[in-house]
Write a protein that holds these residues in place. Structure first.
Motif, PDB file in Angstrom:
ATOM      1  N   ASP A 323       0.859  -1.181   0.000  1.00 62.20           N
ATOM      2  CA  ASP A 323       0.000   0.000   0.000  1.00 62.20           C
ATOM      3  C   ASP A 323       0.898   1.235   0.000  1.00 62.20           C
ATOM      4  O   ASP A 323       1.402   1.655   1.046  1.00 62.20           O
ATOM      5  CB  ASP A 323      -0.912  -0.010   1.225  1.00 62.20           C
ATOM      6  N   LEU A 324       1.094   1.830  -1.174  1.00 59.57           N
ATOM      7  CA  LEU A 324       2.041   2.936  -1.293  1.00 59.57           C
ATOM      8  C   LEU A 324       1.561   4.189  -0.573  1.00 59.57           C
ATOM      9  O   LEU A 324       2.380   5.004  -0.131  1.00 59.57           O
ATOM     10  CB  LEU A 324       2.312   3.233  -2.767  1.00 59.57           C
ATOM     11  N   ALA A 325       0.249   4.366  -0.454  1.00 59.85           N
ATOM     12  CA  ALA A 325      -0.253   5.524   0.286  1.00 59.85           C
ATOM     13  C   ALA A 325       0.122   5.421   1.766  1.00 59.85           C
ATOM     14  O   ALA A 325       0.517   6.413   2.401  1.00 59.85           O
ATOM     15  CB  ALA A 325      -1.762   5.641   0.124  1.00 59.85           C
ATOM     16  N   VAL A 326       0.010   4.211   2.326  1.00 61.06           N
ATOM     17  CA  VAL A 326       0.421   3.984   3.711  1.00 61.06           C
ATOM     18  C   VAL A 326       1.919   4.202   3.862  1.00 61.06           C
ATOM     19  O   VAL A 326       2.387   4.836   4.825  1.00 61.06           O
ATOM     20  CB  VAL A 326       0.027   2.560   4.156  1.00 61.06           C
ATOM     21  N   LEU A 327       2.684   3.693   2.922  1.00 63.51           N
ATOM     22  CA  LEU A 327       4.136   3.856   2.963  1.00 63.51           C
ATOM     23  C   LEU A 327       4.524   5.323   2.886  1.00 63.51           C
ATOM     24  O   LEU A 327       5.407   5.795   3.622  1.00 63.51           O
ATOM     25  CB  LEU A 327       4.771   3.073   1.811  1.00 63.51           C
ATOM     26  N   ALA A 328       3.887   6.064   1.999  1.00 66.11           N
ATOM     27  CA  ALA A 328       4.189   7.493   1.871  1.00 66.11           C
ATOM     28  C   ALA A 328       3.928   8.218   3.185  1.00 66.11           C
ATOM     29  O   ALA A 328       4.698   9.100   3.590  1.00 66.11           O
ATOM     30  CB  ALA A 328       3.371   8.108   0.740  1.00 66.11           C
TER      31      ALA A 328
END
Length: 347
Positions: A323-328
């Protein structure tokens, strides 16, 4: 020597090949950015997320653009704070750290298969898109350090390629942006001592190897002892933590080590690799920091350095999540802390 200028949101795209720069960065350029001194500078370039990797590749190339967009959309960063490198570094600059053969082979798209495998991007490493992206990241890392020296604090939206060695890349790192930045500033006489603080979950082996015999640079790495790389290099101070180390123990270790080095080494600049792969849900990490732990870490590191009057340049380092949004959002704790402490320290 090469140098960098800044531009606001309408920065031109870099050319396809490294180019030379003016002798010194044009400090007048910042008067055109509309930078508000009520907030710290942030460095970003669209090339950070430009290359397209094969489907299923675990390196989160798109996250750097998401970091930038989240910072803007959530009001953490004002567009006037954002600086972009306006040109790519020359091959001569890259040779401050990397061998002639490696620089020419990489920039010319001619890396051999053994070195391609060690980097981990596959044949994409031969494309101009990835070459330019790698060079843009180096430019952004240098610019972040220059802005930190100018203002006391600055953060990049990428950076921290600490596994790159002089003659080869490794672990998704091709050119060692931290080492190149330190060497350039030392060469220019703008600093005398640099601390590279590496809190990525993986040891900064490439950086440690570059500066093994260079007393002007202190390498401090706090990492998971059992994690990549299997063969560690010798940093000036290595602290390998057990799998599952959580917030309180981790923060105590970092606080003690950083306090010790800041006082004994007295750096003129800190280059901070703020990897979030220390998070308990990271796909490639083995430590157990929570979101609250990451936030406290960033406040601890920035407050410790700024409290001693040492400029700090922050880089996002590693982080892996589907989940790139979580990572960001994990990466953005660095920039949130920078904004908070900028005000508290009256920068």
């Amino acid at each position: 020597m090469p140098s960098y200028s800044t531009a606001s949101a309408a920065a031109p795209q870099p050319t396809a090949h490294p180019i030379q720069h003016q002798e010194r960065r044009n400090l007048e350029a910042r008067s055109d950015t509309g930078l508000s001194l009520a907030a710290p500078p942030v460095v970003y370039h669209p090339l950070y997320s430009a290359p397209v990797l094969p489907p299923g590749h675990r390196f989160p190339m798109a996250v750097f653009g998401l970091i930038h967009s989240q910072l803007l959309s959530e009001g953490v960063v004002d567009p006037r704070q954002v600086h972009m490198p306006t040109a790519l570094p020359s091959r001569d600059l890259l040779r401050l750290v990397h061998t002639d053969d490696f620089v020419d082979a990489f920039c010319g798209g001619r890396l051999d298969q053994q070195r391609v495998r060690r980097i981990g991007f596959g044949e994409v490493v031969h494309t101009q898109a990835l070459i330019d992206r790698t060079l843009a990241e180096v430019a952004g890392t240098i610019l972040t350090a220059e802005l930190a020296l100018e203002h006391g604090l600055a953060c990049n939206a990428a950076g921290g390629t600490h596994h790159a060695f002089p003659d080869h890349g490794s672990g998704f790192c091709i050119l060692n942006d931290l080492a190149l930045t330190a060497q350039l500033l030392l060469h220019q006489g703008r600093v005398k001592r640099v601390l590279i603080l590496d809190l990525d979950v993986h040891q900064g082996d490439g950086t440690a190897a570059v500066f093994r015999d260079q007393p002007e640079v202190f390498t401090l790495s706090v990492h998971a002892a059992s994690n990549f790389p299997a063969r560690k290099q010798a940093s000036d101070l290595d602290i390998g933590l057990a799998d599952g180390t959580a917030d309180e123990e981790y923060l105590g270790v970092v606080a003690g080590a950083l306090h010790q080095v800041l006082h004994s080494f007295a750096p003129d600049l800190v280059l901070y690799d703020a990897g979030v792969d220390t998070h308990l849900n990271d796909a490639l990490g083995r430590l157990a920091l929570t979101d609250a732990g990451l936030r406290r870490r960033e406040l601890l590191v920035l407050d410790s350095c700024l409290g001693m009057g040492v400029p700090l340049a922050g880089y996002v380092g590693g982080g892996y999540d589907a989940d790139l949004a979580v990572l960001a959002r994990r990466h953005c704790w660095l920039h949130r802390a920078a904004g908070q402490l900028w005000k508290e320290h009256g920068l």
